[in-house]
Write a protein that holds these residues in place. Structure first.
Motif, PDB file in Angstrom:
ATOM      1  N   VAL A   1       0.848  -1.189   0.000  1.00 36.77           N
ATOM      2  CA  VAL A   1       0.000   0.000   0.000  1.00 36.77           C
ATOM      3  C   VAL A   1       0.881   1.234   0.000  1.00 36.77           C
ATOM      4  O   VAL A   1       1.753   1.396   0.856  1.00 36.77           O
ATOM      5  N   THR A   2       0.637   2.081  -1.006  1.00 37.88           N
ATOM      6  CA  THR A   2       1.363   3.346  -1.105  1.00 37.88           C
ATOM      7  C   THR A   2       0.345   4.479  -1.099  1.00 37.88           C
ATOM      8  O   THR A   2      -0.364   4.695  -2.086  1.00 37.88           O
ATOM      9  N   SER A   3       0.243   5.173   0.009  1.00 38.15           N
ATOM     10  CA  SER A   3      -0.751   6.253   0.126  1.00 38.15           C
ATOM     11  C   SER A   3      -0.386   7.413  -0.794  1.00 38.15           C
ATOM     12  O   SER A   3       0.784   7.745  -0.962  1.00 38.15           O
ATOM     13  N   SER A   4      -1.407   8.015  -1.389  1.00 38.37           N
ATOM     14  CA  SER A   4      -1.218   9.155  -2.279  1.00 38.37           C
ATOM     15  C   SER A   4      -1.479  10.451  -1.524  1.00 38.37           C
ATOM     16  O   SER A   4      -2.335  10.506  -0.631  1.00 38.37           O
ATOM     17  N   SER A   5      -0.776  11.486  -1.888  1.00 39.89           N
ATOM     18  CA  SER A   5      -1.010  12.805  -1.275  1.00 39.89           C
ATOM     19  C   SER A   5      -2.149  13.546  -1.982  1.00 39.89           C
ATOM     20  O   SER A   5      -2.583  14.604  -1.525  1.00 39.89           O
ATOM     21  N   LEU A   6      -2.618  12.985  -3.078  1.00 42.92           N
ATOM     22  CA  LEU A   6      -3.713  13.599  -3.834  1.00 42.92           C
ATOM     23  C   LEU A   6      -4.994  13.587  -3.002  1.00 42.92           C
ATOM     24  O   LEU A   6      -5.304  12.600  -2.337  1.00 42.92           O
ATOM     25  N   LYS A   7      -5.747  14.671  -3.082  1.00 41.44           N
ATOM     26  CA  LYS A   7      -7.002  14.775  -2.328  1.00 41.44           C
ATOM     27  C   LYS A   7      -8.190  14.589  -3.276  1.00 41.44           C
ATOM     28  O   LYS A   7      -8.218  15.148  -4.365  1.00 41.44           O
ATOM     29  N   LEU A   8      -9.164  13.798  -2.837  1.00 42.32           N
ATOM     30  CA  LEU A   8     -10.433  13.664  -3.553  1.00 42.32           C
ATOM     31  C   LEU A   8     -11.537  14.148  -2.622  1.00 42.32           C
ATOM     32  O   LEU A   8     -11.696  13.625  -1.511  1.00 42.32           O
ATOM     33  N   VAL A   9     -12.283  15.147  -3.090  1.00 48.79           N
ATOM     34  CA  VAL A   9     -13.311  15.790  -2.265  1.00 48.79           C
ATOM     35  C   VAL A   9     -14.688  15.529  -2.866  1.00 48.79           C
ATOM     36  O   VAL A   9     -14.910  15.805  -4.052  1.00 48.79           O
ATOM     37  N   VAL A  10     -15.605  14.985  -2.074  1.00 47.04           N
ATOM     38  CA  VAL A  10     -17.003  14.867  -2.512  1.00 47.04           C
ATOM     39  C   VAL A  10     -17.755  16.060  -1.936  1.00 47.04           C
ATOM     40  O   VAL A  10     -17.890  16.206  -0.715  1.00 47.04           O
ATOM     41  N   ASP A  11     -18.233  16.913  -2.844  1.00 44.66           N
ATOM     42  CA  ASP A  11     -18.941  18.140  -2.470  1.00 44.66           C
ATOM     43  C   ASP A  11     -20.407  17.813  -2.194  1.00 44.66           C
ATOM     44  O   ASP A  11     -21.173  17.516  -3.119  1.00 44.66           O
TER      45      ASP A  11
ATOM     46  N   LEU B   1      -7.592  23.636  -5.571  1.00 40.31           N
ATOM     47  CA  LEU B   1      -8.880  23.063  -5.983  1.00 40.31           C
ATOM     48  C   LEU B   1      -9.018  22.929  -7.494  1.00 40.31           C
ATOM     49  O   LEU B   1      -8.694  23.840  -8.247  1.00 40.31           O
ATOM     50  N   VAL B   2      -9.545  21.757  -7.930  1.00 35.55           N
ATOM     51  CA  VAL B   2      -9.888  21.512  -9.334  1.00 35.55           C
ATOM     52  C   VAL B   2     -11.225  20.788  -9.339  1.00 35.55           C
ATOM     53  O   VAL B   2     -11.334  19.668  -8.812  1.00 35.55           O
ATOM     54  N   TYR B   3     -12.250  21.417  -9.907  1.00 36.68           N
ATOM     55  CA  TYR B   3     -13.579  20.787  -9.936  1.00 36.68           C
ATOM     56  C   TYR B   3     -13.672  19.891 -11.167  1.00 36.68           C
ATOM     57  O   TYR B   3     -13.453  20.338 -12.289  1.00 36.68           O
ATOM     58  N   LEU B   4     -13.988  18.609 -10.956  1.00 42.39           N
ATOM     59  CA  LEU B   4     -14.152  17.670 -12.053  1.00 42.39           C
ATOM     60  C   LEU B   4     -15.591  17.745 -12.548  1.00 42.39           C
ATOM     61  O   LEU B   4     -16.527  17.383 -11.830  1.00 42.39           O
ATOM     62  N   THR B   5     -15.774  18.251 -13.765  1.00 39.67           N
ATOM     63  CA  THR B   5     -17.106  18.388 -14.339  1.00 39.67           C
ATOM     64  C   THR B   5     -17.049  18.122 -15.830  1.00 39.67           C
ATOM     65  O   THR B   5     -16.144  18.608 -16.530  1.00 39.67           O
ATOM     66  N   SER B   6     -17.996  17.345 -16.325  1.00 38.24           N
ATOM     67  CA  SER B   6     -18.003  16.970 -17.741  1.00 38.24           C
ATOM     68  C   SER B   6     -18.307  18.152 -18.654  1.00 38.24           C
ATOM     69  O   SER B   6     -18.132  18.072 -19.871  1.00 38.24           O
TER      70      SER B   6
ATOM     71  N   GLU C   1      -3.169  14.604 -16.873  1.00 39.18           N
ATOM     72  CA  GLU C   1      -2.409  13.998 -15.778  1.00 39.18           C
ATOM     73  C   GLU C   1      -2.995  14.447 -14.442  1.00 39.18           C
ATOM     74  O   GLU C   1      -3.616  15.503 -14.345  1.00 39.18           O
ATOM     75  N   LEU C   2      -2.766  13.631 -13.425  1.00 38.74           N
ATOM     76  CA  LEU C   2      -3.196  13.989 -12.072  1.00 38.74           C
ATOM     77  C   LEU C   2      -2.032  14.631 -11.325  1.00 38.74           C
ATOM     78  O   LEU C   2      -0.907  14.134 -11.374  1.00 38.74           O
ATOM     79  N   ASP C   3      -2.318  15.717 -10.670  1.00 38.20           N
ATOM     80  CA  ASP C   3      -1.314  16.429  -9.886  1.00 38.20           C
ATOM     81  C   ASP C   3      -1.488  16.046  -8.420  1.00 38.20           C
ATOM     82  O   ASP C   3      -2.545  16.283  -7.823  1.00 38.20           O
ATOM     83  N   GLN C   4      -0.467  15.437  -7.842  1.00 36.22           N
ATOM     84  CA  GLN C   4      -0.549  14.957  -6.463  1.00 36.22           C
ATOM     85  C   GLN C   4      -0.747  16.082  -5.454  1.00 36.22           C
ATOM     86  O   GLN C   4      -1.155  15.844  -4.313  1.00 36.22           O
ATOM     87  N   LYS C   5      -0.487  17.317  -5.870  1.00 37.48           N
ATOM     88  CA  LYS C   5      -0.620  18.448  -4.958  1.00 37.48           C
ATOM     89  C   LYS C   5      -2.017  19.067  -5.005  1.00 37.48           C
ATOM     90  O   LYS C   5      -2.305  20.007  -4.259  1.00 37.48           O
ATOM     91  N   LYS C   6      -2.873  18.548  -5.888  1.00 32.37           N
ATOM     92  CA  LYS C   6      -4.197  19.131  -6.074  1.00 32.37           C
ATOM     93  C   LYS C   6      -5.270  18.398  -5.273  1.00 32.37           C
ATOM     94  O   LYS C   6      -5.096  17.255  -4.838  1.00 32.37           O
ATOM     95  N   ALA C   7      -6.405  19.088  -5.111  1.00 31.78           N
ATOM     96  CA  ALA C   7      -7.595  18.502  -4.492  1.00 31.78           C
ATOM     97  C   ALA C   7      -8.691  18.500  -5.557  1.00 31.78           C
ATOM     98  O   ALA C   7      -9.182  19.564  -5.953  1.00 31.78           O
ATOM     99  N   TYR C   8      -9.051  17.319  -6.040  1.00 30.30           N
ATOM    100  CA  TYR C   8     -10.034  17.189  -7.111  1.00 30.30           C
ATOM    101  C   TYR C   8     -11.423  16.996  -6.502  1.00 30.30           C
ATOM    102  O   TYR C   8     -11.638  16.107  -5.671  1.00 30.30           O
ATOM    103  N   ILE C   9     -12.360  17.843  -6.949  1.00 28.72           N
ATOM    104  CA  ILE C   9     -13.704  17.868  -6.358  1.00 28.72           C
ATOM    105  C   ILE C   9     -14.670  17.103  -7.256  1.00 28.72           C
ATOM    106  O   ILE C   9     -14.704  17.301  -8.476  1.00 28.72           O
ATOM    107  N   ILE C  10     -15.468  16.240  -6.630  1.00 27.16           N
ATOM    108  CA  ILE C  10     -16.533  15.506  -7.322  1.00 27.16           C
ATOM    109  C   ILE C  10     -17.865  16.011  -6.774  1.00 27.16           C
ATOM    110  O   ILE C  10     -18.085  16.018  -5.555  1.00 27.16           O
TER     111      ILE C  10
END
Length: 315
Positions: free
Chosen positions: A101-111, A188-193, A201-210
């Motif tokens: 298991v290798t933990s990622s520093s990337l953040k995933l946020v459910v809004d 913050l990066v909001y993921l929206t279609s 690419e995914l940036d490990q320093k970012k927080a991606y919002i769903i």
């Protein structure tokens, strides 16, 4: 007068003595009858009567013995099941190597700030999707920093009613505050279609919002509008570059979450999409030329049916 009183007392005493004699005679008679009745029983009948008396006296003892035997059988079954489970776990440990298991520093946020836009049945669907996200992140080889923000209202009520254990969830950050109050704006990066920007690419320093919204397309573009209002970055997954779908490109919360986990593990968007997307979405792989395999087969079929003159003109 004294003589008469003495006579009366003597008469009363005589009557009492007579009554006593009669009672004694009755008792003696009763005992005699019982003895006579006992003597009238045969040896076999007396033995049966004694056996019946003993049976009645030992009724509670038998009941307790039955309880003890039942409890013993229950304990034996539990021990047997535990032994089987222990053997199964030992076998699985020997069979499978320990997962790294290798933990990622990337953040995933459910809004979860769309609570007032959903019906309760859709809130419950969102609750199940969040449960799936939590479970997948816990078992992932590259777990992310998982955030739930703006938790409250109907969603929190559903979680309290249907899943009281959520308060003990581990490796998750649950906040009542808005994500803009939890994570720095530049992360913050909001993921929206609906975003014109494609995430390569995914940036490990970012927080991606769903966006935590189940609305069956009743509020199209709302997440994109929210991102623009807050002035934060936004992007869509590179779905069109690898997949052609029968339905709209709007994915469930847990599908977006799982695709990102799969990408972190496999390093390939194509593999991530086809690992996660359900068959009902009708996902078809797109080649480098932008055409699906079926479209290329149709083109090849048309080419085979051409006349020599048509082929010569194309060449």
């Amino acid at each position: 007068m004294a003589d008469e009183r003495v006579k009366c007392e003597a008469s009363a005493q005589q009557e009492k003595d007579n009554d006593g004699d009669e009672s004694g005679q009755k008792i003696a008679s009763g005992n005699g009858e019982a003895a006579a009745e006992d003597q009238s029983l045969s040896k076999r009948q007396r033995k049966k009567l004694l056996k019946q008396q003993k049976w009645e006296e030992e009724r509670e003892l038998r009941k307790q013995r039955r309880k003890d035997r039942k409890q013993q059988r229950r304990l034996q079954r539990q021990n047997h099941h535990q032994e089987e489970e222990d053997r199964g776990e030992a076998h699985s440990v020997r069979k499978r190597p320990r997962r790294e298991v290798t933990s990622s520093s990337l953040k995933l946020v459910v809004d979860c700030s769309f609570d007032n836009l959903m019906l309760i049945k859709d809130v419950r669907k969102l609750h199940k999707q969040i449960q799936r996200c939590y479970a997948e992140n816990r078992r992932s080889s590259h777990p992310v920093q998982f955030y739930l923000t703006s938790l409250g209202g109907q969603l929190k009520q559903s979680m309290d009613d249907k899943d009281k254990g959520w308060v003990n969830w581990k490796d998750i950050n649950i906040k009542t505050e808005h994500y803009s109050e939890v994570v720095a704006k530049e992360e913050l990066v909001y993921l929206t279609s609906d975003s014109p920007n494609v995430l390569e690419e995914l940036d490990q320093k970012k927080a991606y919002i769903i966006g935590g919204l189940v609305d069956h397309n009743h509020h199209k573009g709302i997440t994109f509008e929210r991102a623009k209002e807050l002035g934060i970055d936004h992007a869509q997954l590179p779905l069109s570059s690898f997949v052609k779908m029968n339905s709209r490109k709007v994915l469930a919360v847990n599908h977006v979450f799982e695709i990102i986990l799969a990408y972190l593990e496999k390093g390939s968007w194509r593999e991530a999409f086809f690992t996660v997307l359900p068959q009902r979405k009708g996902a078809v792989a797109v080649g480098q030329d932008g055409a699906t395999a079926q479209e290329r087969e149709e083109e090849d079929s048309d080419s085979d049916s051409d006349t020599p003159e048509q082929t010569e003109k194309r060449t």
